[in-house]
Design a protein around this motif. Structure first.
Motif, mmCIF file in Angstrom:
data_model
loop_
_atom_site.group_PDB
_atom_site.id
_atom_site.type_symbol
_atom_site.label_atom_id
_atom_site.label_comp_id
_atom_site.label_asym_id
_atom_site.label_seq_id
_atom_site.Cartn_x
_atom_site.Cartn_y
_atom_site.Cartn_z
ATOM 1 N N ARG A 45 33.090 37.506 53.371
ATOM 2 C CA ARG A 45 32.834 36.752 52.153
ATOM 3 C C ARG A 45 33.332 37.558 50.957
ATOM 4 O O ARG A 45 33.091 38.757 50.863
ATOM 5 N N ALA A 46 34.010 36.884 50.024
ATOM 6 C CA ALA A 46 34.628 37.563 48.893
ATOM 7 C C ALA A 46 34.249 36.904 47.582
ATOM 8 O O ALA A 46 34.056 35.686 47.516
ATOM 9 N N PHE A 47 34.183 37.707 46.551
ATOM 10 C CA PHE A 47 33.879 37.227 45.201
ATOM 11 C C PHE A 47 35.031 36.382 44.677
ATOM 12 O O PHE A 47 36.206 36.727 44.852
ATOM 13 N N VAL A 48 34.666 35.292 43.981
ATOM 14 C CA VAL A 48 35.683 34.415 43.380
ATOM 15 C C VAL A 48 35.570 34.402 41.853
ATOM 16 O O VAL A 48 36.544 34.626 41.134
ATOM 17 N N ALA A 49 34.357 34.126 41.360
ATOM 18 C CA ALA A 49 34.174 33.992 39.917
ATOM 19 C C ALA A 49 32.693 34.139 39.595
ATOM 20 O O ALA A 49 31.840 33.913 40.453
ATOM 21 N N ILE A 50 32.407 34.479 38.342
ATOM 22 C CA ILE A 50 31.017 34.614 37.905
ATOM 23 C C ILE A 50 30.885 34.122 36.480
ATOM 24 O O ILE A 50 31.826 34.229 35.680
ATOM 25 N N ILE A 51 29.720 33.563 36.181
ATOM 26 C CA ILE A 51 29.393 33.163 34.822
ATOM 27 C C ILE A 51 28.030 33.747 34.482
ATOM 28 O O ILE A 51 27.071 33.610 35.247
ATOM 29 N N THR A 52 27.944 34.397 33.326
ATOM 30 C CA THR A 52 26.681 35.003 32.914
ATOM 31 C C THR A 52 25.782 33.955 32.278
ATOM 32 O O THR A 52 26.188 32.817 32.033
ATOM 33 N N SER A 53 24.554 34.355 31.984
ATOM 34 C CA SER A 53 23.619 33.432 31.337
ATOM 35 C C SER A 53 24.115 33.052 29.942
ATOM 36 O O SER A 53 23.813 31.965 29.450
ATOM 37 N N ALA A 54 24.907 33.920 29.329
ATOM 38 C CA ALA A 54 25.441 33.650 27.996
ATOM 39 C C ALA A 54 26.764 32.889 28.033
ATOM 40 O O ALA A 54 27.314 32.554 26.989
ATOM 41 N N GLY A 55 27.279 32.643 29.233
ATOM 42 C CA GLY A 55 28.520 31.883 29.370
ATOM 43 C C GLY A 55 29.771 32.727 29.525
ATOM 44 O O GLY A 55 30.883 32.184 29.603
ATOM 45 N N GLY A 56 29.618 34.042 29.567
ATOM 46 C CA GLY A 56 30.761 34.885 29.824
ATOM 47 C C GLY A 56 31.248 34.721 31.253
ATOM 48 O O GLY A 56 30.448 34.454 32.153
ATOM 49 N N THR A 57 32.552 34.851 31.468
ATOM 50 C CA THR A 57 33.120 34.606 32.788
ATOM 51 C C THR A 57 34.030 35.746 33.235
ATOM 52 O O THR A 57 34.569 36.495 32.409
ATOM 53 N N ASN A 58 34.192 35.841 34.535
ATOM 54 C CA ASN A 58 35.124 36.796 35.118
ATOM 55 C C ASN A 58 35.609 36.225 36.440
ATOM 56 O O ASN A 58 34.869 35.467 37.095
ATOM 57 N N TYR A 59 36.837 36.576 36.808
ATOM 58 C CA TYR A 59 37.464 35.971 37.977
ATOM 59 C C TYR A 59 38.136 37.019 38.852
ATOM 60 O O TYR A 59 38.617 38.049 38.354
ATOM 61 N N ALA A 60 38.220 36.721 40.122
ATOM 62 C CA ALA A 60 39.035 37.526 41.012
ATOM 63 C C ALA A 60 40.492 37.345 40.603
ATOM 64 O O ALA A 60 40.897 36.249 40.194
ATOM 65 N N PRO A 61 41.303 38.382 40.715
ATOM 66 C CA PRO A 61 42.707 38.262 40.296
ATOM 67 C C PRO A 61 43.455 37.127 40.987
ATOM 68 O O PRO A 61 44.339 36.511 40.378
ATOM 69 N N SER A 62 43.095 36.839 42.210
ATOM 70 C CA SER A 62 43.822 35.820 42.976
ATOM 71 C C SER A 62 43.596 34.404 42.463
ATOM 72 O O SER A 62 44.367 33.493 42.792
ATOM 73 N N VAL A 63 42.549 34.199 41.660
ATOM 74 C CA VAL A 63 42.257 32.847 41.170
ATOM 75 C C VAL A 63 42.338 32.735 39.653
ATOM 76 O O VAL A 63 42.255 31.630 39.109
ATOM 77 N N LYS A 64 42.496 33.855 38.972
ATOM 78 C CA LYS A 64 42.515 33.843 37.511
ATOM 79 C C LYS A 64 43.669 32.985 37.008
ATOM 80 O O LYS A 64 44.788 33.084 37.489
ATOM 81 N N GLY A 65 43.336 32.110 36.064
ATOM 82 C CA GLY A 65 44.334 31.203 35.520
ATOM 83 C C GLY A 65 44.404 29.867 36.245
ATOM 84 O O GLY A 65 45.003 28.916 35.746
ATOM 85 N N ARG A 66 43.794 29.806 37.428
ATOM 86 C CA ARG A 66 43.790 28.550 38.197
ATOM 87 C C ARG A 66 42.380 27.965 38.321
ATOM 88 O O ARG A 66 42.228 26.747 38.378
ATOM 89 N N PHE A 67 41.374 28.817 38.386
ATOM 90 C CA PHE A 67 39.988 28.373 38.553
ATOM 91 C C PHE A 67 39.233 28.576 37.250
ATOM 92 O O PHE A 67 39.484 29.530 36.504
#
Length: 114
Positions: A45-67
């Motif tokens: 299992r691998a990380f894809v994306a995360i959203i914080t309680s404040a709405g900040g986001t981060n993405y795995a490099p393989s999906v950034k710009g697409r997800f």
């Protein structure tokens, strides 16, 4: 106890789009950072994306710009909009906190194939 239910997976052609949903019940998750993970056949299992309680986001490099990850606190739901899908995005998709504190749901199958 929070229960997580993932939905929205489907069979889609390369280049297509899907919108996944992660619905939480039992307690509000509005104060939690929620992540999407995926597990491809034969892989961990691998990380894809995360959203914080404040709405900040981060993405795995393989999906950034697409997800795009988003949340609807009124509905206790987190979404994952997936565009420009590739065959390598094929996996079962799950949601959980970054510390994986909740029981894993059944996930939702995404298959990208022509």
């Amino acid at each position: 106890q929070v229960q997580l239910v993932e939905s929205g997976g489907d069979l889609v052609q390369p280049g297509g789009s899907l919108r996944l949903s992660c619905a939480a019940s039992g307690s509000s998750v509005s104060g939690k950072a929620i992540a999407w993970y995926r597990q491809a056949p034969g892989k961990q299992r691998a990380f894809v994306a995360i959203i914080t309680s404040a709405g900040g986001t981060n993405y795995a490099p393989s999906v950034k710009g697409r997800f795009t990850i988003s949340r609807d606190n009124a509905k206790n739901t987190v979404h994952l909009q997936m565009n420009s899908l590739k065959p390598e995005d094929t996996a079962v998709y799950y949601c959980n906190t970054i510390s994986q504190e909740y029981r894993w749901g059944q996930g939702t199958q995404v298959t990208v194939s022509s």
